[in-house]
Every structure is written in C-alpha cells, then in structure tokens.
Design an enzyme around this catalytic site. Structure first.
Site, mmCIF file in Angstrom:
data_model
loop_
_atom_site.group_PDB
_atom_site.id
_atom_site.type_symbol
_atom_site.label_atom_id
_atom_site.label_comp_id
_atom_site.label_asym_id
_atom_site.label_seq_id
_atom_site.Cartn_x
_atom_site.Cartn_y
_atom_site.Cartn_z
ATOM 1 N N ARG A 177 0.834 -1.352 0.139
ATOM 2 C CA ARG A 177 0.115 -0.057 -0.046
ATOM 3 C C ARG A 177 0.944 1.212 0.124
ATOM 4 O O ARG A 177 0.355 2.347 -0.403
ATOM 5 C CB ARG A 177 -0.908 -0.022 1.229
ATOM 6 C CG ARG A 177 -1.936 -0.969 1.136
ATOM 7 C CD ARG A 177 -2.638 -0.778 2.608
ATOM 8 N NE ARG A 177 -3.266 0.516 2.880
ATOM 9 C CZ ARG A 177 -4.594 0.578 2.584
ATOM 10 N NH1 ARG A 177 -5.090 -0.077 1.745
ATOM 11 N NH2 ARG A 177 -4.971 1.905 2.925
ATOM 12 N N ARG A 181 9.781 6.094 -2.632
ATOM 13 C CA ARG A 181 10.312 6.818 -3.840
ATOM 14 C C ARG A 181 11.399 7.383 -3.636
ATOM 15 O O ARG A 181 12.233 7.797 -2.771
ATOM 16 C CB ARG A 181 9.129 8.000 -3.885
ATOM 17 C CG ARG A 181 7.842 7.879 -3.758
ATOM 18 C CD ARG A 181 7.063 8.863 -4.391
ATOM 19 N NE ARG A 181 5.475 8.644 -4.301
ATOM 20 C CZ ARG A 181 4.509 9.104 -3.183
ATOM 21 N NH1 ARG A 181 5.094 9.914 -2.474
ATOM 22 N NH2 ARG A 181 3.393 8.665 -3.526
ATOM 23 N N ARG A 255 -8.794 -6.380 13.290
ATOM 24 C CA ARG A 255 -8.311 -5.439 14.207
ATOM 25 C C ARG A 255 -9.446 -4.114 14.417
ATOM 26 O O ARG A 255 -10.168 -3.689 13.520
ATOM 27 C CB ARG A 255 -7.045 -4.626 13.568
ATOM 28 C CG ARG A 255 -5.619 -5.654 13.261
ATOM 29 C CD ARG A 255 -5.325 -6.213 14.352
ATOM 30 N NE ARG A 255 -4.754 -5.172 15.311
ATOM 31 C CZ ARG A 255 -4.625 -5.476 16.573
ATOM 32 N NH1 ARG A 255 -4.911 -6.686 17.213
ATOM 33 N NH2 ARG A 255 -3.977 -4.564 17.387
ATOM 34 N N ARG A 286 -0.709 6.750 15.742
ATOM 35 C CA ARG A 286 -0.699 7.994 15.206
ATOM 36 C C ARG A 286 -1.689 9.126 15.744
ATOM 37 O O ARG A 286 -2.398 8.649 16.719
ATOM 38 C CB ARG A 286 -1.088 8.076 13.482
ATOM 39 C CG ARG A 286 -2.472 7.277 13.185
ATOM 40 C CD ARG A 286 -2.388 7.006 11.781
ATOM 41 N NE ARG A 286 -3.734 6.009 11.444
ATOM 42 C CZ ARG A 286 -3.908 5.571 10.345
ATOM 43 N NH1 ARG A 286 -3.357 5.956 9.204
ATOM 44 N NH2 ARG A 286 -4.761 4.773 10.170
ATOM 45 N N GLU A 311 -4.641 7.825 18.120
ATOM 46 C CA GLU A 311 -5.354 6.277 17.667
ATOM 47 C C GLU A 311 -4.262 5.104 18.186
ATOM 48 O O GLU A 311 -3.117 5.183 17.963
ATOM 49 C CB GLU A 311 -5.176 6.544 16.129
ATOM 50 C CG GLU A 311 -5.805 5.185 15.508
ATOM 51 C CD GLU A 311 -5.721 5.178 14.159
ATOM 52 O OE1 GLU A 311 -5.985 6.117 13.358
ATOM 53 O OE2 GLU A 311 -5.523 4.228 13.236
ATOM 54 N N TYR A 359 -9.130 -5.370 2.640
ATOM 55 C CA TYR A 359 -8.581 -4.354 3.329
ATOM 56 C C TYR A 359 -8.818 -3.063 2.122
ATOM 57 O O TYR A 359 -7.921 -2.840 1.415
ATOM 58 C CB TYR A 359 -7.024 -4.494 3.543
ATOM 59 C CG TYR A 359 -6.376 -3.440 4.213
ATOM 60 C CD1 TYR A 359 -7.003 -2.085 4.168
ATOM 61 C CD2 TYR A 359 -5.182 -3.432 4.705
ATOM 62 C CE1 TYR A 359 -6.049 -0.958 5.074
ATOM 63 C CE2 TYR A 359 -4.621 -2.595 5.472
ATOM 64 C CZ TYR A 359 -5.013 -1.333 5.472
ATOM 65 O OH TYR A 359 -4.445 -0.293 6.108
ATOM 66 N N ASP A 361 -10.155 0.641 0.444
ATOM 67 C CA ASP A 361 -10.261 1.754 0.625
ATOM 68 C C ASP A 361 -11.543 2.543 0.281
ATOM 69 O O ASP A 361 -12.427 1.505 -0.440
ATOM 70 C CB ASP A 361 -9.032 2.821 0.031
ATOM 71 C CG ASP A 361 -7.801 2.550 0.495
ATOM 72 O OD1 ASP A 361 -7.668 2.409 1.688
ATOM 73 O OD2 ASP A 361 -6.905 2.496 -0.505
HETATM 74 N N1 UDP Z 1 3.066 1.341 7.901
HETATM 75 C C1 UDP Z 1 4.185 1.426 8.679
HETATM 76 N N2 UDP Z 1 4.658 2.696 8.916
HETATM 77 C C2 UDP Z 1 4.038 3.892 8.790
HETATM 78 C C3 UDP Z 1 2.644 3.918 8.145
HETATM 79 C C4 UDP Z 1 2.359 2.492 7.590
HETATM 80 O O1 UDP Z 1 4.783 0.518 8.877
HETATM 81 O O2 UDP Z 1 4.637 4.977 9.270
HETATM 82 C C5 UDP Z 1 2.711 -0.011 7.339
HETATM 83 C C6 UDP Z 1 1.588 -0.551 8.419
HETATM 84 O O3 UDP Z 1 1.954 -1.919 8.328
HETATM 85 C C7 UDP Z 1 0.269 -0.321 7.949
HETATM 86 C C8 UDP Z 1 0.679 -0.318 6.431
HETATM 87 O O4 UDP Z 1 1.811 0.004 6.135
HETATM 88 O O5 UDP Z 1 -0.568 -1.221 8.358
HETATM 89 C C9 UDP Z 1 -0.498 0.711 5.569
HETATM 90 O O6 UDP Z 1 -0.537 1.795 6.198
HETATM 91 P P1 UDP Z 1 -1.705 2.699 5.749
HETATM 92 O O7 UDP Z 1 -1.281 3.876 5.976
HETATM 93 O O8 UDP Z 1 -2.145 2.511 4.326
HETATM 94 O O9 UDP Z 1 -2.872 2.233 6.526
HETATM 95 P P2 UDP Z 1 -4.469 2.795 6.934
HETATM 96 O O10 UDP Z 1 -4.223 4.254 6.844
HETATM 97 O O11 UDP Z 1 -5.166 2.094 6.186
HETATM 98 O O12 UDP Z 1 -4.569 2.096 8.522
#
Ligand code: UDP
Length: 384
Positions: A177, A181, A255, A286, A311, A359, A361
């Site tokens: 996901r 870059r 989860r 976060r 969160e 999963y 969006d």
């Molecule tokens: N992830 C991570 N570090 C970060 C952000 C994301 O390891 O700083 C990993 C983590 O396993 C997460 C996955 O990338 O579950 C997908 O992140 P995303 O931000 O897409 O998750 P969402 O916003 O759907 O919770």
C-alpha cells in the site's frame, strides 16, 4: 415493521449507501437501510465538533483518493471536494521524517544528500545486503524494498503496534500500500483524484441517501430483527461476514481501534493532519489533527482551538468496532467458507470491506458496490 420490505441494506457506510442510492435512483425501487449506529456514514463518518467548529472524522482520518475516473465522477454528484493533498510525517526516536519513504526520508535518516539515481543505488545495495531471495511475508517484502535499517526504523514498530503480530506473520500486500520513492514527492497517495468532502462526510452520506424511495432506520441491530425479515427479501449485508453466519466456521480475526480525543487551546498543535509514531514503545500509532483537512474553513482553521485524537490499535472482541481484516492464510481460508455459504443463498449479497474481508479503501468499496448494483439490476430485470 419489516413485513413489506423487498430490499434491505444492512449498514449505511459507503458500500450500503451507494447500493441503496442506485436502487432508488436507477430502479426507482423502495429500499430500507438499517444501521446499528445512530448516524449514517459507517466508519467514514465525520461531523462538526460543536465546541470548536472543527470537522472531526469520528473513526480516524478518511482522505478520499482514487484513480478511477468513474468512481470520482460518481461520488462528486453528492459532494464537492476541497483540494487537500494528504502528506504524512512520522516521528522516530524524536526526529520527524516524511512518509512514505522518499528521497527526503532517506537523506534525513542517513544524514546524506543523495540525488535520485544515487538513492536508488543506495537503497538497492541496502536491500541486497539483507539477502532475501524469496518474499513470503510483510517483513521480507519491506526489507527487500528498503533494506533492514529503514524497515527497522519506520515499518517494524508501527506494523507491530498496528497488527499486534510479528511482521513475519503478516501478508506482504499490506506493505505494498505504501510506495517507496527516490524523489522528493511527499504525497501519501499516488492517485490523480483526491480531497476531503467540502461539507464533511456526514453531509455526503445524507445526500447519497436523500431519496423518497430510501428509508433509513438508525440504531437498528440487524441481528435483533433478522427473524422479522421476509424470506423473499433481498438482503445486502455490509457487516462482518463471520457474524452473519453465526461464526459457524469460527471467528475471523479483525483489528479494532480506540481513539483518545482532546481539545487544545492552541491554533495548531502538530502542524499537520497526521503524525505517525514509529517507535514500538509509544503506545499509539498516530495522532490526527482534524482542522488541517479544511484549510478553506478559514475562521475555524485560524481559531485558537484545535482537536487532536490519538489512535491506538487493539484486538477486536465482540462489542468493539471492526476496522481491518487480518488477511493471513488461515483467516482467508475461513473467509472462503463463509463466501461459499453466501453464494448458495440467492437472497443474500455481501458488500464492502467487512463482508468481503478485504482491506479496501473507500473508492474500492464504492466501486465494488457499483458493480454489485449492476448484478442486482440484472437479477431484478430477469425476475429473480
Ligand atoms: N506502515 C508502517 N509505517 C507507517 C505507516 C504505515 O509500517 O508509518 C505500514 C503498516 O503495516 C500499515 C500499512 O503500512 O498497516 C498500511 O498503512 P496505511 O497508512 O495505508 O494504513 P491505514 O491508513 O489504512 O491504516
């Protein structure tokens, strides 16, 4: 109370609301939408906090983004979007870095000043050093993309907190996901269409469901009324698939999340909408600061109040809200059994993230519902 219902949608999130909207607007058929929550919008819901005037996403940040022109054109019939472009920062050992990993993250982390082609070579060597020949899980996937050090800093701790599992036990797809870059592009999403509904998600859902043929009943738990539903009624179910079948093949893993809300007497607390916390020792994943999603609401944006929300990820147990499927091999096998059961029930349609154990969006959920609607339409035309 349900005796004349021919089409029942269970759940007023994106998946259910889009199908209901199509049924009413295209087919001119009556449809009942029920939701156990007291508001529409499911987990995408947002509302204006009365004390601060700030639009708050009650179930965590929801940024609408899509590459699908048809989804983008569809959803804009019900809302305008602002021009918000999502950028995420992450804090690791007291320093702030850009996420997803880009040239700035790499240069800041290693204290270098690499050019794009140098960074590519550098990362390639880092990844090569780990010597991963076969990718079988999230950890191996991440290390093969960015090397051990960046993985350890930015992925391992966050992922452990988010999934409460060793990243070796998680599917590689979760990490794909996130792009990696070698330029300074700090946009979180790569999609061409992006934004936040100008009047919030609450208004978007009210528009979606605003049709004389749609009846919405809130605070109604499907499992408490299911025995009142006529057997000929088509049920479009968007809740947890294992619960629908009374967990007969065992519960699936989900989860859940917990949010800790705080209003601060400050105009800006963290300077951005989402700050991730990569250290495993910090218990939350976060912090959201919602006013940053609406810089166009100038008076509120500049006011001396801000709403933040920490969160925390947690295991789902009955009574909590399910947010994410845990798509490991064992759960997926279990899910397939439930899916087969649903296929054998002509009056049951599973729609959305929770019913499909995916999963997805928001745009993927909408797309899924638009496709399912075409099927429902055909079936109704064929008198099924
Ligand atoms: N992830 C991570 N570090 C970060 C952000 C994301 O390891 O700083 C990993 C983590 O396993 C997460 C996955 O990338 O579950 C997908 O992140 P995303 O931000 O897409 O998750 P969402 O916003 O759907 O919770």
């Amino acid at each position: 109370m349900f005796e004349n219902v021919k089409l029942l949608v269970v759940g007023a999130g994106f998946s259910g609301s889009v199908i209901a909207e199509r049924i009413a607007n295209v087919l001119n058929e009556s449809v009942l939408v029920i939701d156990s929550k007291l508001h529409v919008g499911g987990n995408s819901y947002s509302e204006t906090d009365s004390a601060s005037g700030i639009e708050c996403h009650r179930y965590g940040s929801h940024i609408f983004h899509t590459s699908s022109e048809s989804v983008w054109n569809y959803i804009r019939r019900f809302t305008e979007f602002n021009s918000y472009q999502h950028k995420v920062l992450t804090t690791y050992q007291g320093h702030v870095y850009q996420m997803p990993i880009n040239l700035k993250t790499v240069n800041d982390y290693y204290g270098l000043n690499l050019k794009p082609w140098e960074a590519q070579e550098f990362i390639r060597k880092e990844a090569e050093m780990a010597g991963i020949s076969e990718v079988r899980n999230l950890e191996e996937k991440a290390i093969s993309l960015i090397g051990e050090k960046l993985y350890t800093a930015f992925i391992r701790g966050y992922t452990k907190k988010q999934w409460e599992r060793d990243p070796k036990e998680l599917p590689a797809e979760i990490i794909t996901r996130l792009p990696v870059r070698s330029n300074y592009n700090a946009n979180y999403f790569q999609d061409p269409y992006q934004g936040i509904p100008l009047d919030g998600y609450g208004a978007l859902f009210r528009n979606l469901l605003n049709h004389p043929k749609i009846e919405v009943r809130l605070g109604v738990n499907f499992f408490e009324i299911r025995d009142q539903i006529p057997s000929a009624c088509t049920v479009i179910y968007t809740g947890m698939v294992d619960q629908f079948f009374d967990y007969c093949h065992g519960p699936l893993d989900w989860r859940s999340l917990r949010f800790e809300w705080e209003t601060k007497d400050l105009s800006d607390w963290q300077g951005t909408a989402v700050m991730n916390y990569a250290d495993e020792e910090i218990p939350y994943t976060r912090i959201h600061e919602f006013k940053h999603y609406h810089p166009e609401r100038k008076a509120v944006f500049e006011s001396d109040k801000t709403v933040i929300c920490r969160e925390y990820s947690q295991t789902y147990t009955p009574g909590k809200e399910a947010y994410y499927p845990v798509n490991n091999a064992e759960n997926n096998r279990k899910y397939e059994k439930y899916q087969a059961m649903a296929k054998a029930m002509p009056h049951v349609i599973l729609a959305g993230r929770l019913a499909n154990y995916r999963y997805w969006d928001m745009d993927q959920a909408i797309n899924n519902s638009l496709c399912l609607f075409e099927q429902i339409k055909k079936d109704l035309e064929n008198g099924k």
